[in-house]
Design a protein around this motif. Structure first.
Motif, PDB file in Angstrom:
ATOM      1  N   ILE A 295      -0.058  -0.988 -14.671  1.00 27.42           N
ATOM      2  CA  ILE A 295       0.443  -0.184 -13.547  1.00 27.42           C
ATOM      3  C   ILE A 295       1.911  -0.487 -13.298  1.00 27.42           C
ATOM      4  O   ILE A 295       2.731   0.412 -13.142  1.00 27.42           O
ATOM      5  CB  ILE A 295      -0.380  -0.424 -12.264  1.00 27.42           C
ATOM      6  CG1 ILE A 295      -1.830   0.002 -12.480  1.00 27.42           C
ATOM      7  CG2 ILE A 295       0.205   0.352 -11.091  1.00 27.42           C
ATOM      8  CD1 ILE A 295      -2.735  -0.283 -11.312  1.00 27.42           C
TER       9      ILE A 295
ATOM     10  N   ALA B   6       0.822  -1.211   0.000  1.00 34.53           N
ATOM     11  CA  ALA B   6       0.000   0.000   0.000  1.00 34.53           C
ATOM     12  C   ALA B   6       0.857   1.263   0.000  1.00 34.53           C
ATOM     13  O   ALA B   6       0.619   2.193  -0.766  1.00 34.53           O
ATOM     14  CB  ALA B   6      -0.924  -0.020   1.220  1.00 34.53           C
ATOM     15  N   VAL B   7       1.866   1.278   0.851  1.00 30.96           N
ATOM     16  CA  VAL B   7       2.709   2.470   0.941  1.00 30.96           C
ATOM     17  C   VAL B   7       3.667   2.515  -0.239  1.00 30.96           C
ATOM     18  O   VAL B   7       4.449   1.599  -0.432  1.00 30.96           O
ATOM     19  CB  VAL B   7       3.520   2.448   2.255  1.00 30.96           C
ATOM     20  CG1 VAL B   7       4.556   3.550   2.256  1.00 30.96           C
ATOM     21  CG2 VAL B   7       2.587   2.575   3.445  1.00 30.96           C
TER      22      VAL B   7
ATOM     23  N   SER C  19       6.021  -1.939  -3.145  1.00 28.34           N
ATOM     24  CA  SER C  19       4.760  -1.909  -3.891  1.00 28.34           C
ATOM     25  C   SER C  19       4.881  -2.669  -5.204  1.00 28.34           C
ATOM     26  O   SER C  19       3.987  -3.413  -5.587  1.00 28.34           O
ATOM     27  CB  SER C  19       4.358  -0.462  -4.208  1.00 28.34           C
ATOM     28  OG  SER C  19       4.153   0.247  -3.026  1.00 28.34           O
TER      29      SER C  19
ATOM     30  N   LEU D  51       4.666   5.149  -4.057  1.00 29.39           N
ATOM     31  CA  LEU D  51       4.712   6.472  -4.685  1.00 29.39           C
ATOM     32  C   LEU D  51       3.397   7.207  -4.484  1.00 29.39           C
ATOM     33  O   LEU D  51       3.360   8.428  -4.395  1.00 29.39           O
ATOM     34  CB  LEU D  51       5.003   6.327  -6.178  1.00 29.39           C
ATOM     35  CG  LEU D  51       6.375   5.744  -6.506  1.00 29.39           C
ATOM     36  CD1 LEU D  51       6.480   5.441  -7.988  1.00 29.39           C
ATOM     37  CD2 LEU D  51       7.470   6.715  -6.089  1.00 29.39           C
TER      38      LEU D  51
ATOM     39  N   MET E 195     -10.107  -0.644 -12.711  1.00 29.47           N
ATOM     40  CA  MET E 195     -10.141  -0.860 -11.263  1.00 29.47           C
ATOM     41  C   MET E 195     -11.465  -0.473 -10.601  1.00 29.47           C
ATOM     42  O   MET E 195     -12.011  -1.256  -9.826  1.00 29.47           O
ATOM     43  CB  MET E 195      -8.944  -0.196 -10.588  1.00 29.47           C
ATOM     44  CG  MET E 195      -7.663  -1.001 -10.821  1.00 29.47           C
ATOM     45  SD  MET E 195      -6.156  -0.073 -10.624  1.00 29.47           S
ATOM     46  CE  MET E 195      -6.309   0.511  -8.964  1.00 29.47           C
TER      47      MET E 195
ATOM     48  N   MET F  22      -7.774  -4.384  -8.144  1.00 26.80           N
ATOM     49  CA  MET F  22      -7.254  -5.218  -9.229  1.00 26.80           C
ATOM     50  C   MET F  22      -6.760  -6.579  -8.737  1.00 26.80           C
ATOM     51  O   MET F  22      -6.126  -7.300  -9.494  1.00 26.80           O
ATOM     52  CB  MET F  22      -6.181  -4.491 -10.034  1.00 26.80           C
ATOM     53  CG  MET F  22      -5.118  -3.780  -9.278  1.00 26.80           C
ATOM     54  SD  MET F  22      -3.884  -4.888  -8.606  1.00 26.80           S
ATOM     55  CE  MET F  22      -2.900  -5.162 -10.076  1.00 26.80           C
TER      56      MET F  22
ATOM     57  N   PHE G 122      -8.092   4.168  -3.786  1.00 28.78           N
ATOM     58  CA  PHE G 122      -7.940   2.862  -4.424  1.00 28.78           C
ATOM     59  C   PHE G 122      -6.500   2.581  -4.792  1.00 28.78           C
ATOM     60  O   PHE G 122      -5.981   1.494  -4.560  1.00 28.78           O
ATOM     61  CB  PHE G 122      -8.841   2.752  -5.664  1.00 28.78           C
ATOM     62  CG  PHE G 122     -10.196   2.267  -5.315  1.00 28.78           C
ATOM     63  CD1 PHE G 122     -10.471   0.911  -5.307  1.00 28.78           C
ATOM     64  CD2 PHE G 122     -11.197   3.145  -4.937  1.00 28.78           C
ATOM     65  CE1 PHE G 122     -11.706   0.449  -4.942  1.00 28.78           C
ATOM     66  CE2 PHE G 122     -12.435   2.697  -4.563  1.00 28.78           C
ATOM     67  CZ  PHE G 122     -12.697   1.339  -4.568  1.00 28.78           C
TER      68      PHE G 122
END
Ligand code: TRP
Length: 472
Positions: free
Chosen positions: A99, A23-24, A330, A26, A407, A239, A232
């Motif tokens: 992504i 989650a953490v 990530s 850019l 997404m 996703m 999101f």
């Protein structure tokens, strides 16, 4: 036929670190501060946190539940629920490829800055005679350099993922996440003692409720949509990323608790990252709403011309090292989603997943998809290629397909499947043992999956399509 013994997390704490690491990234360090600053500061934060409570929390739980129940990534998982849902899984995988490809280009850029500041610690005139803006623009139109850095970033990501869940991802994040925490706190303390830093905090946090009003040039709808998109992306939702991580969880873990901890930790880091970036920008009188170039041009300016000398180089290096660590934890989760497709196939056919070759092939495909992003220099003039799909830069184009369309649609359909298809039973069965909130009959989840999440998602998709000019 050899049965596959599925890799799994060594402990729930290891899972949490990896999931928070996913989650953490850019999104927190670069996206969150400037989006919050532009959209009313505290007024944005309130909506952001409220959305987490009524949407993020539920979608997170939904993904973890489906992942653990089926033990598979998005394609395998949706197929297992019902053949007719398979398309949703494929949408997730496509988002993963898109992504990860632009994320690797950005991650590569962070590496370039990290190396440059490292060199400048020992060679004081490294940045002399060049402005921050031209250092940036010269770099991003240098196609080869962009590709090489993207390749390096993806290579590191691939090596970690190839080592597996507990020996690769979990082991790496167990070192990386505490390191990230320490670096973050150290840099916040340093930055907050700079003159004028307090202005940065004011810019970020002062609630400007006037942005909600129709007469402001932002408006409530835009704030809502920006906050939702940011949420999101930042929580790695929509996703199948958390679904994939959840598939490696053991049956005795408390999913509700995990679904609560991940968003809380992610929001705390986002706010802390803002407390580094914004005060720094204000202390050196730069433009807080610089947008995407903020992380590169503005902060480079802060380290080179604001702090100057060895201190500037050192803090600069530490800062980009921090961003790099956050980005890698990530990207490994994104690559894991792309790879889950192959793992799921092997599992379906009861094949032993010994070969690493398919994993390497997947990374090569990601690299190839990322090449246009690297070559068009984020859409800047003078780059190697100038063709832009529908007038968007390649990065924006990939982002638009994934974050803009696939997404939110994925999250909408998932909540409909859970809420109406399964009448929320699937949630009840998976969380029953460790139920956190003894809300009667899971009323909270029923309302979330059946009504709140779908309605919010429809509003967001509508606003998104309007933004692209697809609907008026
Ligand atoms: N959440 C990460 C960030 O904030 C990026 C990320 C990792 C992501 N996995 C994802 C975004 C899955 C969307 C979907 O930078």
């Amino acid at each position: 036929m050899e049965d596959v013994k599925k890799d799994s997390w060594g402990s729930n704490f290891g899972f949490l670190l990896a999931a928070v690491g996913s989650a953490v990234g850019l999104g927190n360090i670069w996206g969150f501060p400037y989006k919050m600053g532009r959209n009313g500061g505290g007024a944005f934060l309130i909506i952001y946190l409220f959305l987490i409570l009524i949407v993020g929390f539920a979608v997170m739980l939904g993904e973890l539940v489906i992942g653990r129940k089926t033990g598979m990534g998005p394609v395998g998982a949706y197929k297992k629920l019902s053949k007719k849902y398979a398309a949703i899984g494929y949408m997730g995988i496509i988002s993963g490829f898109l992504i990860l490809s632009f994320y690797s280009v950005l991650g590569g850029m962070v590496m370039k800055y990290m190396f440059s500041f490292f060199i400048s610690m020992f060679s004081q005139d490294y940045f002399v005679g060049i402005t921050s803006a031209s250092f940036f623009s010269n770099f991003i139109i240098n196609g080869w350099e962009m590709i090489v850095y993207c390749f390096l970033f993806l290579l590191i990501t691939t090596i970690i993922v190839m080592r597996g869940i507990s020996k690769g991802i979990e082991k790496f994040t167990k070192i990386a996440m505490p390191a990230l925490g320490v670096l973050l706190v150290a840099i916040i303390l340093f930055v907050l003692f700079q003159e004028n830093a307090i202005e940065g905090l004011k810019f970020m946090f002062k609630p400007a409720f006037s942005v909600y009003s129709a007469s402001s040039d932002i408006g409530f709808f835009t704030v809502l949509k920006t906050a939702a998109g940011q949420m999101f992306f930042s929580l790695s939702l929509g996703m199948g990323c958390m679904m994939t991580y959840g598939s490696f969880l053991k049956k005795d873990t408390n999913l509700e608790k995990n679904a609560l901890i991940i968003p809380i930790a992610d929001s705390i880091v986002a706010i802390m990252a803002g407390m580094v970036v914004m005060p720094a920008v204000f202390a050196y009188h730069l433009e807080p709403s610089a947008g995407p170039s903020l992380l590169f041009v503005s902060l480079h300016e802060v380290f080179v011309n604001g702090m100057t000398g060895f201190t500037g180089s050192f803090i600069g290096f530490m800062f980009y090292l921090l961003v790099f660590i956050a980005a890698i934890t990530s990207s490994i989760s994104l690559l894991e989603v792309c790879i889950s497709y192959i793992n799921d196939k092997n599992e379906e056919n009861h094949k032993h997943k010994g070969s690493k070759i398919p994993q390497i092939v997947i990374s090569i495909i990601v690299l190839v998809i990322g090449i246009p992003v690297a070559l068009d220099g984020l859409g800047s003039p003078g780059a190697t290629i100038s063709f832009q799909p529908f007038g968007y830069s390649w990065l924006d184009f990939y982002d638009l397909i994934s974050e803009g369309i696939l997404m939110p649609v994925g999250a909408l359909v998932m909540s409909l499947i859970i809420g109406w298809g399964f009448k929320t039973k699937i949630i009840k069965e998976e969380v029953e043992d460790g139920q956190l909130f003894k809300l009667k009959g899971f009323i909270f989840w029923d309302i979330c999956f059946k009504i709140i999440v779908p309605i919010t998602m429809i509003i967001i998709i509508f606003a998104q399509l309007q933004d692209f000019g697809i609907i008026k």
